[in-house]
Design a protein around this motif. Structure first.
Motif, PDB file in Angstrom:
ATOM      1  N   THR A   1       0.859  -1.306   0.089  1.00 38.91           N
ATOM      2  CA  THR A   1      -0.049   0.080  -0.071  1.00 38.91           C
ATOM      3  C   THR A   1       0.868   1.173   0.019  1.00 38.91           C
ATOM      4  O   THR A   1       2.077   1.379   0.638  1.00 38.91           O
ATOM      5  CB  THR A   1      -0.951   0.036   1.220  1.00 38.91           C
ATOM      6  N   ASP A   2       0.560   2.275  -0.822  1.00 35.04           N
ATOM      7  CA  ASP A   2       1.109   3.523  -0.658  1.00 35.04           C
ATOM      8  C   ASP A   2       0.055   4.634  -0.558  1.00 35.04           C
ATOM      9  O   ASP A   2      -1.108   4.391  -1.038  1.00 35.04           O
ATOM     10  CB  ASP A   2       1.722   4.045  -2.033  1.00 35.04           C
ATOM     11  N   TYR A   3       0.269   5.510   0.473  1.00 33.75           N
ATOM     12  CA  TYR A   3      -0.987   6.563   0.515  1.00 33.75           C
ATOM     13  C   TYR A   3      -0.236   8.134   0.032  1.00 33.75           C
ATOM     14  O   TYR A   3       0.905   8.162  -0.178  1.00 33.75           O
ATOM     15  CB  TYR A   3      -0.986   6.867   1.914  1.00 33.75           C
ATOM     16  N   PHE A   4      -1.143   8.648  -0.887  1.00 32.11           N
ATOM     17  CA  PHE A   4      -0.654   9.729  -1.520  1.00 32.11           C
ATOM     18  C   PHE A   4      -1.598  10.642  -1.653  1.00 32.11           C
ATOM     19  O   PHE A   4      -2.822  10.769  -1.221  1.00 32.11           O
ATOM     20  CB  PHE A   4      -0.058   9.511  -2.808  1.00 32.11           C
ATOM     21  N   ARG A   5      -1.247  11.947  -1.960  1.00 37.54           N
ATOM     22  CA  ARG A   5      -2.203  13.240  -1.985  1.00 37.54           C
ATOM     23  C   ARG A   5      -2.426  13.494  -3.706  1.00 37.54           C
ATOM     24  O   ARG A   5      -1.331  13.359  -4.442  1.00 37.54           O
ATOM     25  CB  ARG A   5      -1.829  14.326  -1.234  1.00 37.54           C
TER      26      ARG A   5
END
Length: 164
Positions: free
Chosen positions: A5-9
Protein backbone atom coordinates in the motif's frame (compact mmCIF):
# COMPACT_ATOMS: atom_id res chain seq x y z
CA UNK A 1 2.32 -12.84 -1.06
CA UNK A 2 1.69 -9.61 0.79
CA UNK A 3 -0.36 -6.53 0.20
CA UNK A 4 1.52 -3.37 -0.73
CA UNK A 5 0.00 0.00 0.00
CA UNK A 6 1.04 3.55 -0.72
CA UNK A 7 -0.78 6.63 0.53
CA UNK A 8 -0.58 9.80 -1.51
CA UNK A 9 -2.24 13.14 -2.11
CA UNK A 10 -3.71 14.39 -5.35
CA UNK A 11 -5.97 17.18 -6.54
CA UNK A 12 -8.73 14.84 -7.68
CA UNK A 13 -9.61 11.36 -8.87
CA UNK A 14 -9.23 12.34 -12.52
CA UNK A 15 -5.55 13.20 -12.03
CA UNK A 16 -5.04 9.83 -10.31
CA UNK A 17 -6.69 7.98 -13.20
CA UNK A 18 -4.52 9.85 -15.73
CA UNK A 19 -1.37 8.94 -13.78
CA UNK A 20 -2.42 5.29 -13.54
CA UNK A 21 -3.04 5.14 -17.28
CA UNK A 22 0.54 6.37 -17.80
CA UNK A 23 2.17 4.33 -15.01
CA UNK A 24 2.01 0.82 -16.52
CA UNK A 25 0.85 -0.59 -13.14
CA UNK A 26 3.92 0.80 -11.35
CA UNK A 27 3.46 2.42 -7.93
CA UNK A 28 2.68 6.10 -8.00
CA UNK A 29 4.84 6.95 -4.96
CA UNK A 30 8.57 6.56 -4.46
CA UNK A 31 11.17 5.60 -6.99
CA UNK A 32 13.04 7.95 -9.28
CA UNK A 33 10.04 9.65 -10.82
CA UNK A 34 7.07 9.63 -8.45
CA UNK A 35 3.75 10.83 -9.76
CA UNK A 36 2.56 12.03 -6.34
CA UNK A 37 3.75 13.10 -2.91
CA UNK A 38 3.13 10.14 -0.67
CA UNK A 39 4.14 7.53 1.86
CA UNK A 40 5.12 3.94 1.12
CA UNK A 41 3.29 1.92 3.76
CA UNK A 42 3.60 -1.82 3.18
CA UNK A 43 0.70 -3.85 4.57
CA UNK A 44 -1.19 -0.83 5.94
CA UNK A 45 -4.55 -1.54 4.36
CA UNK A 46 -6.98 1.35 4.51
CA UNK A 47 -10.00 -0.41 6.01
CA UNK A 48 -8.43 -2.27 8.89
CA UNK A 49 -4.96 -1.00 9.83
CA UNK A 50 -5.42 2.65 8.84
CA UNK A 51 -8.90 2.34 10.34
CA UNK A 52 -7.30 1.30 13.63
CA UNK A 53 -5.13 4.45 13.52
CA UNK A 54 -8.15 6.66 12.80
CA UNK A 55 -10.05 5.00 15.67
CA UNK A 56 -7.04 5.54 17.98
CA UNK A 57 -6.93 9.24 17.07
CA UNK A 58 -10.65 9.63 17.61
CA UNK A 59 -10.45 7.54 20.81
CA UNK A 60 -13.22 5.20 19.69
CA UNK A 61 -13.24 1.46 19.06
CA UNK A 62 -12.51 0.36 15.51
CA UNK A 63 -15.55 -0.58 13.47
CA UNK A 64 -16.11 -1.33 9.81
CA UNK A 65 -16.47 1.87 7.84
CA UNK A 66 -14.38 4.08 10.13
CA UNK A 67 -12.38 4.85 6.98
CA UNK A 68 -14.77 5.95 4.30
CA UNK A 69 -13.54 5.69 0.77
CA UNK A 70 -14.60 5.26 -2.80
CA UNK A 71 -12.90 3.29 -5.57
CA UNK A 72 -11.04 5.26 -8.21
CA UNK A 73 -9.22 2.45 -10.04
CA UNK A 74 -9.96 0.25 -11.87
CA UNK A 75 -12.43 2.38 -13.72
CA UNK A 76 -14.55 -0.60 -14.78
CA UNK A 77 -17.66 -1.36 -12.71
CA UNK A 78 -17.04 -3.31 -9.53
CA UNK A 79 -17.84 -7.02 -9.73
CA UNK A 80 -21.00 -8.41 -8.19
CA UNK A 81 -21.26 -10.24 -4.87
CA UNK A 82 -19.50 -13.33 -6.27
CA UNK A 83 -16.41 -11.27 -7.08
CA UNK A 84 -14.43 -11.17 -10.33
CA UNK A 85 -15.27 -14.06 -12.65
CA UNK A 86 -11.89 -14.39 -14.39
CA UNK A 87 -8.28 -13.60 -13.64
CA UNK A 88 -8.09 -10.98 -16.40
CA UNK A 89 -10.64 -8.83 -14.57
CA UNK A 90 -8.73 -5.81 -13.19
CA UNK A 91 -10.70 -6.18 -9.95
CA UNK A 92 -9.05 -9.59 -9.50
CA UNK A 93 -5.49 -8.54 -10.20
CA UNK A 94 -5.14 -4.91 -9.14
CA UNK A 95 -3.74 -2.46 -8.59
CA UNK A 96 -6.61 -0.71 -6.90
CA UNK A 97 -6.86 2.90 -5.76
CA UNK A 98 -9.30 4.23 -3.20
CA UNK A 99 -10.02 7.88 -2.49
CA UNK A 100 -10.19 8.33 1.26
CA UNK A 101 -12.88 10.54 2.70
CA UNK A 102 -12.18 14.11 3.76
CA UNK A 103 -12.92 13.11 7.37
CA UNK A 104 -9.96 10.69 7.30
CA UNK A 105 -7.64 13.37 5.93
CA UNK A 106 -8.83 15.90 8.48
CA UNK A 107 -8.59 13.43 11.38
CA UNK A 108 -4.96 12.70 10.51
CA UNK A 109 -4.12 16.34 9.82
CA UNK A 110 -5.63 17.43 13.12
CA UNK A 111 -3.38 15.35 15.36
CA UNK A 112 -1.28 17.57 17.61
CA UNK A 113 2.42 16.63 17.44
CA UNK A 114 2.53 16.26 21.23
CA UNK A 115 -0.27 13.64 21.05
CA UNK A 116 1.39 11.38 18.48
CA UNK A 117 3.13 9.04 20.97
CA UNK A 118 -0.12 8.50 22.89
CA UNK A 119 -2.08 7.89 19.69
CA UNK A 120 0.51 5.41 18.43
CA UNK A 121 0.53 3.63 21.80
CA UNK A 122 -3.23 3.07 21.37
CA UNK A 123 -2.80 2.10 17.71
CA UNK A 124 -0.23 -0.63 18.31
CA UNK A 125 -2.66 -2.40 20.63
CA UNK A 126 -4.54 -3.54 17.52
CA UNK A 127 -4.17 -7.24 16.91
CA UNK A 128 -3.11 -6.61 13.29
CA UNK A 129 -0.07 -4.64 14.45
CA UNK A 130 1.29 -7.06 17.02
CA UNK A 131 4.17 -7.41 17.79
CA UNK A 132 5.02 -3.93 16.49
CA UNK A 133 5.78 -1.34 19.12
CA UNK A 134 5.49 2.42 19.32
CA UNK A 135 9.08 2.83 18.13
CA UNK A 136 8.26 0.76 15.02
CA UNK A 137 5.04 2.52 14.07
CA UNK A 138 5.51 6.13 15.20
CA UNK A 139 7.61 7.18 12.18
CA UNK A 140 4.94 5.86 9.81
CA UNK A 141 2.14 7.55 11.75
CA UNK A 142 4.10 10.83 11.66
CA UNK A 143 4.59 10.52 7.88
CA UNK A 144 0.86 9.91 7.35
CA UNK A 145 -0.03 12.87 9.55
CA UNK A 146 2.37 15.18 7.67
CA UNK A 147 1.00 13.92 4.34
CA UNK A 148 -2.55 14.66 5.48
CA UNK A 149 -1.52 18.14 6.60
CA UNK A 150 0.05 18.87 3.22
CA UNK A 151 -3.08 17.61 1.44
CA UNK A 152 -5.40 19.59 3.68
CA UNK A 153 -3.31 22.74 3.29
CA UNK A 154 -3.87 22.82 -0.47
CA UNK A 155 -7.34 21.25 -0.62
CA UNK A 156 -6.22 17.87 -1.94
CA UNK A 157 -7.57 14.43 -1.10
CA UNK A 158 -5.76 11.37 0.21
CA UNK A 159 -5.64 8.17 -1.82
CA UNK A 160 -4.46 4.64 -1.18
CA UNK A 161 -2.82 2.54 -3.92
CA UNK A 162 -3.13 -1.18 -3.18
CA UNK A 163 -1.44 -4.08 -4.96
CA UNK A 164 -0.79 -7.75 -4.26
Amino acid sequence: MGVLTDYFRAADAASVVRALQDADDRPLVGGRDPHFDGVEAKRLDPDLVLGELIAAIRQVPWEAGVVDGSPVWPTTPEPGPDGPQDEDDPWATGPWVVELGTAVRDTLAGVDDADVPTVVARWVQAEELRPAGVEDMQPLAEELIRLARRASGVGEQLYCWICL
